[in-house]
Design an enzyme around this catalytic site. Structure first.
Site, PDB file in Angstrom:
ATOM      1  N   TYR A  64      -2.170  -0.502  10.555  1.00  0.00           N
ATOM      2  CA  TYR A  64      -2.245  -0.960   9.499  1.00  0.00           C
ATOM      3  C   TYR A  64      -1.194  -0.866   8.403  1.00  0.00           C
ATOM      4  O   TYR A  64      -0.460  -1.809   7.963  1.00  0.00           O
ATOM      5  CB  TYR A  64      -3.517  -0.440   8.831  1.00  0.00           C
ATOM      6  CG  TYR A  64      -3.483  -1.014   7.322  1.00  0.00           C
ATOM      7  CD1 TYR A  64      -3.438   0.143   6.552  1.00  0.00           C
ATOM      8  CD2 TYR A  64      -3.897  -2.430   6.862  1.00  0.00           C
ATOM      9  CE1 TYR A  64      -3.423  -0.109   5.029  1.00  0.00           C
ATOM     10  CE2 TYR A  64      -3.915  -2.419   5.490  1.00  0.00           C
ATOM     11  CZ  TYR A  64      -3.709  -1.387   4.592  1.00  0.00           C
ATOM     12  OH  TYR A  64      -3.559  -1.742   3.160  1.00  0.00           O
ATOM     13  N   SER A  95       0.671  -1.191  -0.109  1.00  0.00           N
ATOM     14  CA  SER A  95      -0.089  -0.028   0.139  1.00  0.00           C
ATOM     15  C   SER A  95       0.929   1.257  -0.155  1.00  0.00           C
ATOM     16  O   SER A  95       1.834   1.378   0.500  1.00  0.00           O
ATOM     17  CB  SER A  95      -0.976  -0.121   1.339  1.00  0.00           C
ATOM     18  OG  SER A  95      -1.527   1.156   1.408  1.00  0.00           O
ATOM     19  N   LYS A 133       2.003  -3.259   6.589  1.00  0.00           N
ATOM     20  CA  LYS A 133       2.314  -3.456   5.098  1.00  0.00           C
ATOM     21  C   LYS A 133       3.897  -3.000   5.277  1.00  0.00           C
ATOM     22  O   LYS A 133       4.875  -3.886   4.591  1.00  0.00           O
ATOM     23  CB  LYS A 133       1.828  -2.411   4.432  1.00  0.00           C
ATOM     24  CG  LYS A 133       0.200  -2.856   4.404  1.00  0.00           C
ATOM     25  CD  LYS A 133       0.090  -4.119   3.685  1.00  0.00           C
ATOM     26  CE  LYS A 133      -1.449  -4.497   3.297  1.00  0.00           C
ATOM     27  NZ  LYS A 133      -1.741  -5.788   2.837  1.00  0.00           N
ATOM     28  N   ASP A 182      -4.478  11.971   8.732  1.00  0.00           N
ATOM     29  CA  ASP A 182      -4.795  12.169   7.321  1.00  0.00           C
ATOM     30  C   ASP A 182      -3.619  13.052   6.796  1.00  0.00           C
ATOM     31  O   ASP A 182      -2.927  13.816   7.422  1.00  0.00           O
ATOM     32  CB  ASP A 182      -6.119  12.950   7.156  1.00  0.00           C
ATOM     33  CG  ASP A 182      -7.061  11.940   6.553  1.00  0.00           C
ATOM     34  OD1 ASP A 182      -6.789  10.814   6.453  1.00  0.00           O
ATOM     35  OD2 ASP A 182      -8.101  12.347   6.335  1.00  0.00           O
TER      36      ASP A 182
END
Ligand code: WQD
Length: 357
Positions: free
Chosen positions: A160, A134, A164, A307
């Site tokens: 998360y 990702s 990855k 974000d």
């Protein structure tokens, strides 16, 4: 007679996995599919509805197993029962918010599951692996567009994304230790859209947080209003910018990676799968409304924690080395997602189930 050579696809009934299998079958691959259904439709008689629809779309059969990568015994049976030559690994938990609440669950599933799979691959002398990674591994990008040379792992903002990144580093170490490994990690940007048939799509049965499903559910009336998280970013219209890519472009990217691995040993390589175009939240909303002739009412709220302002890919390396390029337009991403949504107002739950799998 030699058993047909098969590609094992983990996380097969998920959004990306199911679309990828359509393209693999159409490219002539035999597919052995496994999934544990943690992110599929709970409480349905046959949880493999997505894969049944893939068989319907392609007219081809899939060997399918309900299996969790933490169940080594069951996983081992699959390797014994099939002549597997390559693996495409999608299976992972992927909800950013949930990963912050339950880090151990995410490390156990995404890391231990990967290690179990790698150990069985090695035991069966299978070394061709395509790993679903990702763009999250880049964290806040220090330069744009993002190339594969951008630093990874430095400021990943969630568990998360760290799983990855840790798997990518594990695969680097494995490839260094044993030259037989032949690995491609594909770093997706923001997957959206659905197969043109409207028969498969993104169907999160858990509370989802991604923008496109939210836009679509507001448009269809299942949610009242869309929340835009922040309009004070230093972007042209103040809203966050991402590289949205059609899930069918991701699917062809995986087949291109498979073919690259079949051509010969490359150790380990990383490729961005993006369009190279940055699109703002507001632009996506307006495009979705115009293409589908719907209204998406929204309210502006403060920025979402963690974000990033702007992320978009430089996809040139995948283009030059995999011979792959994204071809679907933003309009097609919006119309294809909407077709899936309107044909399946309750996702896969819409189907009345006659036969198990
Ligand atoms: C996109 C933009 C939000 C929802 C995540 C994962 C990433 C990958 C893709 C797996 C941002 C804004 C969103 C909403 C909004 N997943 N937004 N209102 O965060 O870029 O990436 O999904 O690989 O790993 O991190 O995707 O769709 O959540 O957000 O304004 O209701 O939309 O602020 O600018 P994101 P997203």
């Amino acid at each position: 007679m030699m058993a047909a050579q098969s590609v094992l696809v983990t996380g097969a009934s998920g959004y990306i996995g199911s679309h990828c299998i359509v393209t693999l079958l159409e490219a002539g691959y035999e597919v052995v599919a496994l999934d544990n259904f943690t992110n599929s439709v709970h409480g349905m008689k046959n949880e493999s509805i997505a894969l049944e629809r893939v068989e319907e779309i392609t007219g081809k059969k899939i060997s399918f197993y309900k299996c969790d990568l933490l169940d080594v015994e069951r996983l081992s049976e699959i390797f014994i029962n099939h002549k597997i030559t390559s693996v495409i690994h999608f299976a992972a938990m992927k909800a950013v918010g949930e990963s912050m609440q339950f880090p151990l669950l995410y490390y156990k599933n995404n890391l231990i599951g990967m290690i179990n799979l790698l150990e069985l691959m090695k035991a069966h002398e299978i070394f061709n692996l395509v790993f679903s990674s990702s763009c999250t591994v880049y964290g806040e990008p220090e330069k744009l567009p993002i190339t594969e040379e951008n630093e990874t792992g430095k400021n990943v903002t969630n568990v998360y994304g760290r799983t990855k990144y840790f798997v990518e580093e594990m695969l680097r170490d494995l490839s260094t230790a044993d030259e037989r490994w032949n690995i491609i990690a594909l770093r997706y940007f923001n997957p959206v859209g659905a197969h043109r048939s409207g028969r498969i799509g993104e169907d999160p049965t858990k509370p989802f947080t991604n923008l496109m499903p939210f836009i679509s559910q507001v448009a269809i009336g299942k949610k009242d209003v869309l929340t835009i998280f922040g309009d004070d970013y230093s972007t042209p219209d103040g809203t966050g910018i991402r590289d949205y890519i059609h899930v069918m472009d991701l699917a062809t990217g995986h087949v291109a990676a498979m073919k690259k691995l079949e051509k010969g040993k490359l150790g380990i390589k990383f490729y961005n799968l993006g369009t190279g175009a940055g699109v703002s939240v507001m632009s996506l909303i307006k495009t979705f409304e115009a293409v589908n002739n719907v209204k998406v009412p929204f309210v502006i709220q403060p920025r979402r924690q963690g974000d990033i302002s702007t992320m978009f890919a430089d996809p040139k390396l995948a283009e030059s080395e995999l011979g792959w390029k994204a071809v679907y337009t933003l309009e097609e991403m919006c119309s294809d997602f909407w077709r899936w949504q309107t044909m399946n107002p309750n996702g896969y739950k819409t189907e009345s189930h006659t036969n198990g799998h």
